[in-house]
Design a protein around this motif. Structure first.
Motif, PDB file in Angstrom:
ATOM      1  N   UNK A   1       4.921  10.261  -6.727  1.00 54.81           N
ATOM      2  CA  UNK A   1       5.901  10.482  -7.795  1.00 54.81           C
ATOM      3  C   UNK A   1       5.213  10.987  -9.056  1.00 54.81           C
ATOM      4  N   UNK A   2       4.096  10.363  -9.402  1.00 51.90           N
ATOM      5  CA  UNK A   2       3.345  10.818 -10.575  1.00 51.90           C
ATOM      6  C   UNK A   2       2.908  12.275 -10.413  1.00 51.90           C
ATOM      7  N   UNK A   3       2.414  12.621  -9.236  1.00 50.17           N
ATOM      8  CA  UNK A   3       1.990  14.000  -9.013  1.00 50.17           C
ATOM      9  C   UNK A   3       3.154  14.972  -9.143  1.00 50.17           C
ATOM     10  N   UNK A   4       4.309  14.601  -8.608  1.00 49.88           N
ATOM     11  CA  UNK A   4       5.470  15.488  -8.679  1.00 49.88           C
ATOM     12  C   UNK A   4       5.925  15.704 -10.112  1.00 49.88           C
TER      13      UNK A   4
ATOM     14  N   UNK B   1      -4.291   5.653  -9.291  1.00 51.64           N
ATOM     15  CA  UNK B   1      -3.701   4.866  -8.209  1.00 51.64           C
ATOM     16  C   UNK B   1      -4.365   5.177  -6.875  1.00 51.64           C
ATOM     17  N   UNK B   2      -4.576   6.460  -6.615  1.00 45.32           N
ATOM     18  CA  UNK B   2      -5.187   6.861  -5.349  1.00 45.32           C
ATOM     19  C   UNK B   2      -6.606   6.322  -5.225  1.00 45.32           C
ATOM     20  N   UNK B   3      -7.326   6.305  -6.342  1.00 44.81           N
ATOM     21  CA  UNK B   3      -8.688   5.769  -6.325  1.00 44.81           C
ATOM     22  C   UNK B   3      -8.674   4.289  -5.966  1.00 44.81           C
ATOM     23  N   UNK B   4      -7.727   3.533  -6.519  1.00 46.98           N
ATOM     24  CA  UNK B   4      -7.614   2.106  -6.191  1.00 46.98           C
ATOM     25  C   UNK B   4      -7.367   1.902  -4.693  1.00 46.98           C
ATOM     26  N   UNK B   5      -6.471   2.713  -4.130  1.00 49.02           N
ATOM     27  CA  UNK B   5      -6.158   2.570  -2.707  1.00 49.02           C
ATOM     28  C   UNK B   5      -7.370   2.938  -1.854  1.00 49.02           C
ATOM     29  N   UNK B   6      -8.030   4.054  -2.205  1.00 44.60           N
ATOM     30  CA  UNK B   6      -9.185   4.514  -1.436  1.00 44.60           C
ATOM     31  C   UNK B   6     -10.305   3.472  -1.458  1.00 44.60           C
ATOM     32  N   UNK B   7     -10.573   2.908  -2.629  1.00 47.88           N
ATOM     33  CA  UNK B   7     -11.659   1.920  -2.735  1.00 47.88           C
ATOM     34  C   UNK B   7     -11.348   0.667  -1.916  1.00 47.88           C
ATOM     35  N   UNK B   8     -10.082   0.248  -1.923  1.00 50.84           N
ATOM     36  CA  UNK B   8      -9.683  -0.911  -1.121  1.00 50.84           C
ATOM     37  C   UNK B   8      -9.815  -0.598   0.369  1.00 50.84           C
ATOM     38  N   UNK B   9      -9.383   0.603   0.752  1.00 53.97           N
ATOM     39  CA  UNK B   9      -9.494   1.010   2.152  1.00 53.97           C
ATOM     40  C   UNK B   9     -10.953   1.045   2.610  1.00 53.97           C
TER      41      UNK B   9
ATOM     42  N   UNK C   1       0.821  -1.212   0.000  1.00 55.63           N
ATOM     43  CA  UNK C   1       0.000   0.000   0.000  1.00 55.63           C
ATOM     44  C   UNK C   1       0.851   1.257   0.000  1.00 55.63           C
ATOM     45  N   UNK C   2       1.883   1.284   0.847  1.00 55.79           N
ATOM     46  CA  UNK C   2       2.713   2.487   0.929  1.00 55.79           C
ATOM     47  C   UNK C   2       3.467   2.745  -0.364  1.00 55.79           C
ATOM     48  N   UNK C   3       3.883   1.692  -1.057  1.00 54.72           N
ATOM     49  CA  UNK C   3       4.564   1.882  -2.339  1.00 54.72           C
ATOM     50  C   UNK C   3       3.588   2.449  -3.369  1.00 54.72           C
ATOM     51  N   UNK C   4       2.337   1.997  -3.313  1.00 49.58           N
ATOM     52  CA  UNK C   4       1.326   2.584  -4.206  1.00 49.58           C
ATOM     53  C   UNK C   4       1.207   4.091  -3.959  1.00 49.58           C
ATOM     54  N   UNK C   5       1.195   4.464  -2.682  1.00 55.41           N
ATOM     55  CA  UNK C   5       1.104   5.891  -2.343  1.00 55.41           C
ATOM     56  C   UNK C   5       2.342   6.631  -2.820  1.00 55.41           C
ATOM     57  N   UNK C   6       3.516   6.021  -2.618  1.00 54.23           N
ATOM     58  CA  UNK C   6       4.755   6.655  -3.076  1.00 54.23           C
ATOM     59  C   UNK C   6       4.726   6.860  -4.581  1.00 54.23           C
ATOM     60  N   UNK C   7       4.257   5.854  -5.309  1.00 47.34           N
ATOM     61  CA  UNK C   7       4.189   5.953  -6.765  1.00 47.34           C
ATOM     62  C   UNK C   7       3.217   7.047  -7.186  1.00 47.34           C
TER      63      UNK C   7
END
Length: 580
Positions: free
Chosen positions: A387-390, A400-408, A378-384
């Protein structure tokens, strides 16, 4: 030889040697030659010291270490120089050289050289020479922090023969410092745990928890004990509350997964050297976030000498190096963490950011994606996503954020950070309604967060929506974080949008004091100055904004147009003819 002669005094000595030797007697000539040799040597040493000091100040620790190290052999009685030489070597994680330089100092000079003594003690302790180590630790310390470390090392060395006395000594380490005192108490609990005094240890950890001292090492040790003593539910409750209140931690994440799988964790026995290493690490980590330099790396080097497998120290040492632009050193430190370590995955995410800050963007993304393929962490997904945002790739970040949020959400977890990050990504893509919804969700989850308050309030103001409510949010954000230039700018711009130009000038001037090189703030101040008739000052601020603006930004053309014609909404006001 001591560096006691001021530079002006040195120049005076050098100028006194200009008389020709042929004008004096032979004995005097010999004496003068000896004096000149001594002065010449001192001059070279001063030059080397200046080089070392300049390297130290400009972030070149390798050059500093080399030059300080060379000077030590000719200044063995200089305690201050000794500490500088040892410091410079530890800063580049070269403990071997640091210990050699420390050992080269005259014993009589060591009393005034804290770091030299501490390094010698750690060197002796790492070799199992406990009595020798204790000899170096005895006596007063100039630094309160060094005194805390020395007390912890003494406690761990005596823990085998006098557990209760050692635990009490460790518990009192840092008693005069509100940050370090809980660390001392937590380490005493770890010491008791290590000796099998489970109930006493649990009492210590319970006391820390009730005092709201959320220390990862204490929570981990307590959770292990609870699970081993048939109370895994309480252990999981502690771990989950830490995650909610503080954040995720690699060791606690691994322990949580084990407990949720119904496994009982093993006891983690440690040697006295490993306990001492953990004490140095924990005390340094507690203060590391208060430092804007790479100073913590010095003490993490001491901890790693005692326990080379202490990967938590490697990650924080790399963080300190990364913070000051020592990217190559940070990369080396992170790559030394083996793939068998529970810190390996998080270190890969950290390494990806080190690469990104060097503009090695393809490598950074490849590393994060490869790590994600192996771990689905999960944390690597957030890091990625970060990185995309930067890199301005907000669409990929949003996905990516949507995938994490939906899983959470399926698991009943709602992380304000993710809603805020996705809201920001959507806002930058022009997807305002869903962005607004995310930002409001984030604010509902964390209503006292100044960053969310400012972002949502500014977004409304900038769109001329909900102006009064937006102003209230930003005012609250500034009360919570009064030293933020960005929030002061937001409040100034809110007043500008509302036509309160004098108030706008007040807050925007404050913002430029706090963030003097931010082109957005300078541009806003220029607009506000123009509106109150301060045309020359407006032009000056717009010119400054251009100075700090990225050449590729679309705002450059707009600001250049203002310099040429002023604000188009006031065509009857003076234009560039009156501007500098």
């Amino acid at each position: 030889m001591r560096f006691a002669i001021p530079l002006l005094g040195l120049f005076g000595l050098l100028s006194s040697c200009s008389t020709s030797p042929t004008a004096i007697g032979p004995i005097e000539a010999i004496e003068r030659a000896q004096h000149n040799t001594r002065v010449e040597l001192e001059g070279r040493d001063y030059a080397r010291f200046a080089i070392a000091r300049y390297a130290e100040l400009t972030g070149d620790p390798i050059t500093a270490a080399q030059n300080y190290g060379d000077l030590i052999s000719r200044a063995r009685d200089d305690a201050n120089l000794a500490d500088r030489a040892v410091f410079a070597s530890l800063l580049i994680n070269d403990f071997k050289t640091a210990a050699e330089k420390a050992a080269d100092i005259d014993p009589g000079a060591r009393a005034g050289a804290d770091l030299t003594r501490l390094t010698l003690a750690v060197d002796a302790l790492s070799k199992g020479k406990f009595n020798t180590a204790q000899d170096y630790l005895n006596g007063p310390w100039r630094s309160a922090f060094h005194s805390v470390i020395a007390q912890s090392l003494t406690a761990w060395m005596s823990s085998k023969n006098d557990l209760r006395g050692a635990a009490a000594l460790q518990a009192s380490a840092g008693q005069d410092d509100p940050v370090l005192l809980p660390v001392g108490r937590a380490m005493s609990g770890v010491m008791l745990t290590n000796a099998g005094a489970d109930q006493e240890a649990l009492s210590v950890f319970e006391e820390l928890w009730q005092a709201n001292a959320r220390l990862a090492l204490a929570v981990e040790a307590e959770a292990r004990l609870l699970a081993q003593n048939n109370d895994p539910e309480k252990a999981l409750t502690r771990l989950k509350r830490f995650r909610t209140e503080v954040g995720r931690h690699p060791a606690l994440t691994a322990l949580t997964a084990k407990l949720e799988a119904g496994q009982t964790p093993d006891s983690v026995g440690m040697s006295r050297k490993q306990g001492a290493a953990l004490a140095i690490y924990a005390s340094t980590a507690a203060l590391a976030d208060q430092s804007s330099s790479d100073l913590p790396a010095v003490y993490f080097a001491l901890a790693l000498q005692l326990d080379p497998r202490l990967d938590a120290a490697r990650t924080l040492s790399a963080k300190a190096m990364d913070r000051v632009g020592r990217f190559s050193d940070a990369e080396t430190m992170l790559r030394a963490i083996p793939d068998t370590s529970i810190y390996h995955t998080s270190a890969q995410g950290q390494l990806a950011w080190v690469l990104r800050r060097q503009e090695r963007n393809s490598e950074a993304l490849a590393l994060a994606n490869e790590t994600l393929t192996r771990t689905n962490d999960r944390n690597i997904r957030i890091q990625l996503a970060d990185l995309y945002q930067s890199l301005g790739r907000d669409g990929e970040a949003e996905k990516l954020l949507t995938q994490i949020i939906e899983t959470d959400e399926v698991g009943g977890t709602y992380d304000w950070r993710l809603y805020f990050a996705r809201g920001a990504a959507r806002e930058r893509q022009g997807k305002w309604p869903p962005a607004e919804n995310d930002l409001q969700t984030a604010l509902g989850l964390n209503p006292e967060n100044p960053t969310i308050l400012n972002y949502l309030g500014y977004s409304w103001i900038d769109r001329s929506e909900n102006l009064d409510l937006g102003l209230q949010l930003i005012e609250k954000a500034l009360r919570l974080n009064p030293l933020s230039g960005a929030i002061s700018d937001s409040l100034g711009w809110a007043h500008y949008k509302l036509g309160n130009y004098d108030r706008a000038v007040f807050y925007l001037e404050r913002a430029t004091e706090l963030s003097p090189q931010d082109p957005v703030i300078l541009d806003h101040l220029g607009d506000a100055y123009w509106q109150v008739g301060r045309y020359t000052e407006a032009g000056y601020q717009w010119a400054r904004a251009l100075q700090y603006l990225d050449d590729e930004t679309d705002d450059r053309a707009l600001i250049e147009a203002k310099l040429n014609s002023g604000l188009s909404i006031l065509p009857d006001r003076p234009t560039s003819a009156t501007l500098p």
